[in-house]
Design a protein around this motif. Sequence first.
Motif, PDB file in Angstrom:
ATOM      1  N   PRO A 187       0.816  -0.564   0.463  1.00  0.00           N
ATOM      2  CA  PRO A 187      -0.037   0.159   0.137  1.00  0.00           C
ATOM      3  C   PRO A 187       1.101   1.084   0.117  1.00  0.00           C
ATOM      4  CG  PRO A 187      -0.538  -1.813   1.754  1.00  0.00           C
ATOM      5  CD  PRO A 187       0.405  -2.411   1.202  1.00  0.00           C
ATOM      6  N   GLY A 188       0.503   2.429  -0.851  1.00  0.00           N
ATOM      7  CA  GLY A 188       1.355   3.578  -1.190  1.00  0.00           C
ATOM      8  C   GLY A 188       1.675   3.857  -2.107  1.00  0.00           C
ATOM      9  N   GLN A 189       1.748   2.681  -2.855  1.00  0.00           N
ATOM     10  CA  GLN A 189       2.958   2.139  -3.964  1.00  0.00           C
ATOM     11  C   GLN A 189       2.484   2.897  -4.802  1.00  0.00           C
ATOM     12  OE1 GLN A 189       5.470  -1.145  -3.386  1.00  0.00           O
ATOM     13  NE2 GLN A 189       6.592  -0.632  -1.790  1.00  0.00           N
ATOM     14  N   ALA A 190       2.519   3.017  -6.469  1.00  0.00           N
ATOM     15  CA  ALA A 190       2.443   3.665  -7.592  1.00  0.00           C
ATOM     16  C   ALA A 190       2.224   2.141  -8.370  1.00  0.00           C
ATOM     17  CB  ALA A 190       3.293   4.154  -8.301  1.00  0.00           C
ATOM     18  N   LEU A 191       1.092   1.898  -9.054  1.00  0.00           N
ATOM     19  CA  LEU A 191       0.399   0.479  -9.237  1.00  0.00           C
ATOM     20  C   LEU A 191       1.176   0.681 -11.137  1.00  0.00           C
ATOM     21  CD1 LEU A 191      -2.872  -0.229  -8.232  1.00  0.00           C
ATOM     22  CD2 LEU A 191      -0.585  -1.598  -7.305  1.00  0.00           C
ATOM     23  N   GLY A 192       2.079  -0.364 -11.121  1.00  0.00           N
ATOM     24  CA  GLY A 192       2.943  -0.467 -12.395  1.00  0.00           C
ATOM     25  C   GLY A 192       1.351  -1.588 -13.565  1.00  0.00           C
ATOM     26  N   PRO A 193       1.650  -1.643 -14.073  1.00  0.00           N
ATOM     27  CA  PRO A 193       0.393  -2.957 -15.478  1.00  0.00           C
ATOM     28  C   PRO A 193       0.762  -3.820 -14.300  1.00  0.00           C
ATOM     29  CG  PRO A 193       2.700  -1.455 -17.034  1.00  0.00           C
ATOM     30  CD  PRO A 193       3.216  -1.294 -14.902  1.00  0.00           C
ATOM     31  N   ASP A 194      -0.493  -4.580 -14.644  1.00  0.00           N
ATOM     32  CA  ASP A 194      -1.068  -5.637 -13.724  1.00  0.00           C
ATOM     33  C   ASP A 194      -0.364  -6.289 -12.641  1.00  0.00           C
ATOM     34  OD1 ASP A 194      -1.436  -6.700 -16.495  1.00  0.00           O
ATOM     35  OD2 ASP A 194       0.753  -7.062 -17.265  1.00  0.00           O
ATOM     36  N   ILE A 196      -1.844  -5.154  -8.476  1.00  0.00           N
ATOM     37  CA  ILE A 196      -2.706  -4.805  -7.115  1.00  0.00           C
ATOM     38  C   ILE A 196      -2.132  -4.596  -5.781  1.00  0.00           C
ATOM     39  CG2 ILE A 196      -4.682  -6.516  -8.628  1.00  0.00           C
ATOM     40  CD1 ILE A 196      -3.639  -8.423  -6.166  1.00  0.00           C
ATOM     41  N   VAL A 197      -2.452  -4.428  -5.212  1.00  0.00           N
ATOM     42  CA  VAL A 197      -2.542  -3.852  -3.681  1.00  0.00           C
ATOM     43  C   VAL A 197      -2.158  -4.998  -2.772  1.00  0.00           C
ATOM     44  CG1 VAL A 197      -2.031  -2.049  -2.217  1.00  0.00           C
ATOM     45  CG2 VAL A 197      -2.548  -1.143  -4.209  1.00  0.00           C
ATOM     46  N   ALA A 198      -1.740  -5.308  -2.030  1.00  0.00           N
ATOM     47  CA  ALA A 198      -1.755  -6.536  -1.340  1.00  0.00           C
ATOM     48  C   ALA A 198      -1.841  -5.721  -0.009  1.00  0.00           C
ATOM     49  CB  ALA A 198      -0.198  -7.574  -0.653  1.00  0.00           C
ATOM     50  N   SER A 199      -2.803  -6.930   0.308  1.00  0.00           N
ATOM     51  CA  SER A 199      -3.965  -6.302   1.964  1.00  0.00           C
ATOM     52  C   SER A 199      -4.179  -7.547   2.665  1.00  0.00           C
ATOM     53  CB  SER A 199      -5.817  -6.292   0.865  1.00  0.00           C
ATOM     54  OG  SER A 199      -6.296  -7.198   0.381  1.00  0.00           O
ATOM     55  N   ASN A 200      -3.430  -9.014   2.070  1.00  0.00           N
ATOM     56  CA  ASN A 200      -4.188  -9.881   2.841  1.00  0.00           C
ATOM     57  C   ASN A 200      -3.289  -9.998   4.335  1.00  0.00           C
ATOM     58  OD1 ASN A 200      -5.802 -11.560   1.024  1.00  0.00           O
ATOM     59  ND2 ASN A 200      -3.856 -12.261   0.522  1.00  0.00           N
ATOM     60  N   SER A 201      -1.408  -9.864   3.812  1.00  0.00           N
ATOM     61  CA  SER A 201      -0.963  -9.697   5.760  1.00  0.00           C
ATOM     62  C   SER A 201      -1.312  -8.029   6.525  1.00  0.00           C
ATOM     63  CB  SER A 201       0.673  -9.402   4.837  1.00  0.00           C
ATOM     64  OG  SER A 201       1.387 -10.645   4.581  1.00  0.00           O
ATOM     65  N   PHE A 202      -1.844  -7.671   5.914  1.00  0.00           N
ATOM     66  CA  PHE A 202      -2.483  -6.396   6.634  1.00  0.00           C
ATOM     67  C   PHE A 202      -3.371  -7.129   7.771  1.00  0.00           C
ATOM     68  CE2 PHE A 202       0.073  -4.488   3.624  1.00  0.00           C
ATOM     69  CZ  PHE A 202       1.153  -3.407   4.538  1.00  0.00           C
ATOM     70  N   GLY A 203      -4.601  -7.143   6.235  1.00  0.00           N
ATOM     71  CA  GLY A 203      -6.022  -7.782   7.235  1.00  0.00           C
ATOM     72  C   GLY A 203      -5.300  -9.343   7.945  1.00  0.00           C
ATOM     73  N   LEU A 204      -4.809  -9.973   7.834  1.00  0.00           N
ATOM     74  CA  LEU A 204      -4.194 -10.873   9.141  1.00  0.00           C
ATOM     75  C   LEU A 204      -4.016 -10.927   9.966  1.00  0.00           C
ATOM     76  CD1 LEU A 204      -3.649 -13.509   5.985  1.00  0.00           C
ATOM     77  CD2 LEU A 204      -5.368 -14.144   7.629  1.00  0.00           C
ATOM     78  N   ALA A 205      -2.456  -9.553  10.054  1.00  0.00           N
ATOM     79  CA  ALA A 205      -2.549  -9.293  11.349  1.00  0.00           C
ATOM     80  C   ALA A 205      -2.840  -8.709  12.042  1.00  0.00           C
ATOM     81  CB  ALA A 205      -1.445  -8.206  10.977  1.00  0.00           C
ATOM     82  N   ALA A 206      -4.382  -8.083  11.722  1.00  0.00           N
ATOM     83  CA  ALA A 206      -5.015  -6.702  12.351  1.00  0.00           C
ATOM     84  C   ALA A 206      -6.221  -7.665  13.154  1.00  0.00           C
ATOM     85  CB  ALA A 206      -5.831  -5.916  12.282  1.00  0.00           C
ATOM     86  N   MET A 207      -6.842  -9.079  12.364  1.00  0.00           N
ATOM     87  CA  MET A 207      -6.838 -10.346  12.399  1.00  0.00           C
ATOM     88  C   MET A 207      -6.013 -11.369  13.824  1.00  0.00           C
ATOM     89  SD  MET A 207      -8.757 -13.840  11.214  1.00  0.00           S
ATOM     90  CE  MET A 207     -10.348 -12.499   9.736  1.00  0.00           C
TER      91      MET A 207
END
Length: 400
Positions: A187-194, A196-207
């Motif tokens: 999250p926070g990085q510019a998206l290149g072609p193809d 996506i932003v990683a979200s799994n580890s952030f959600g899992l860490a909070a859970m």
Amino acid sequence: MSLLPVDEALRAILARVPDVVPEAVALNQAAGRVLAADVIAQHDQPPFDASAMDGYAMRAADVSEGVWLKVIGMSQAGAGFAGTVGPGEAVRIFTGAPVPAGADTVIMQEEAVREGDMVRFTAPARPGHSVRPRGNDFATGQMLIERGTRLTPMQISVAAAANYPALSVATRPRIALVATGDELVLPGQALGPDQIVASNSFGLAAMLAPYAAEVRDHGIIADDAETLRSRLAAVFADAPDIVVTTGGASVGEHDLVQDVLKQLGVTLDFWRINMRPGKPLMFGMHGKTLVFGLPGNPVSAMVTAQVFIKPALRRWQGAAEPTPWRLPLAGPTPANTARRHFMRAQLLHMPTGPELLPISQTDSGHTSSLAHADMLIVQPEHDPGQAVGALVDALPLDGF
């Protein structure tokens, strides 16, 4: 390869969870921890008959309209009256102070008329009124908090009242998180072609944080066998209790992550579960380390963690498994397939009580619908669909 039933997979996971290991923690560090030993009262509380009011202590038989009693002393919290209350006598008393010997009741100060060292009362006396008997809160030997209880502020308070400076609680596991995939950026990085932003580890860490001594995020590993091997070897070298990977990009017919885990000595108990979302769930062991390979799709990752990892963490600490909620539907559910469906739902607080509104979105990458969900409806395999008002089982997405 056939899909493993959800209940069978959960039993296999729980069978691998080690027994509770206790540790002592100071009372001010115990909130949210799970008790490994019962808290038993070692003394009576209060340790003496105590006043529940500011007022006067006397013999109830001596009180009647217009009768004056002589005030012979004072009883305060921490400084009780040492003498005995006799006929025609009273003692000024304050909340929490010991009721003097001889007295059997307390009348509050608002119902007293004081002149010098004499006092009379505008209300009748009732034996035992406004007196907290010794042991009224708890008595020596009484069970106060059972092992397996997750400690709340209210329970910390009673443990303190019971004179416990520390409590025996279950040790918590160290958890390592690994995300895999060439397409992922933080999250926070510019998206290149193809990408996506990683979200799994952030959600899992909070859970998982409330259950863990440490949740360490090892970042994103690219879909390259040699890179995966070296990075995962380093993760295992740190000897975490639990490793959770997300993603496992297929290369031909081979799961890259699964192959590397096997090469590193992980013995797989199973993979592929008869559920949706989250079919490609993997579980195994690396020595004493539990290894979960979760799907890469974010909804699948969070749901499989809810269904499988959280029960394992509760078992790790000796906490009881909560019973699913059973609530009426505020909207109908469609017919289900052969796979158990954990359906997103909102909890509605209606005038007649709580109800569940199913969320129609079922895409395993649709994170916003999961963010609006409060519960997961547990829809059985081949369920024909249920009408409004039907009672269904559901798992809360919040709480321990």
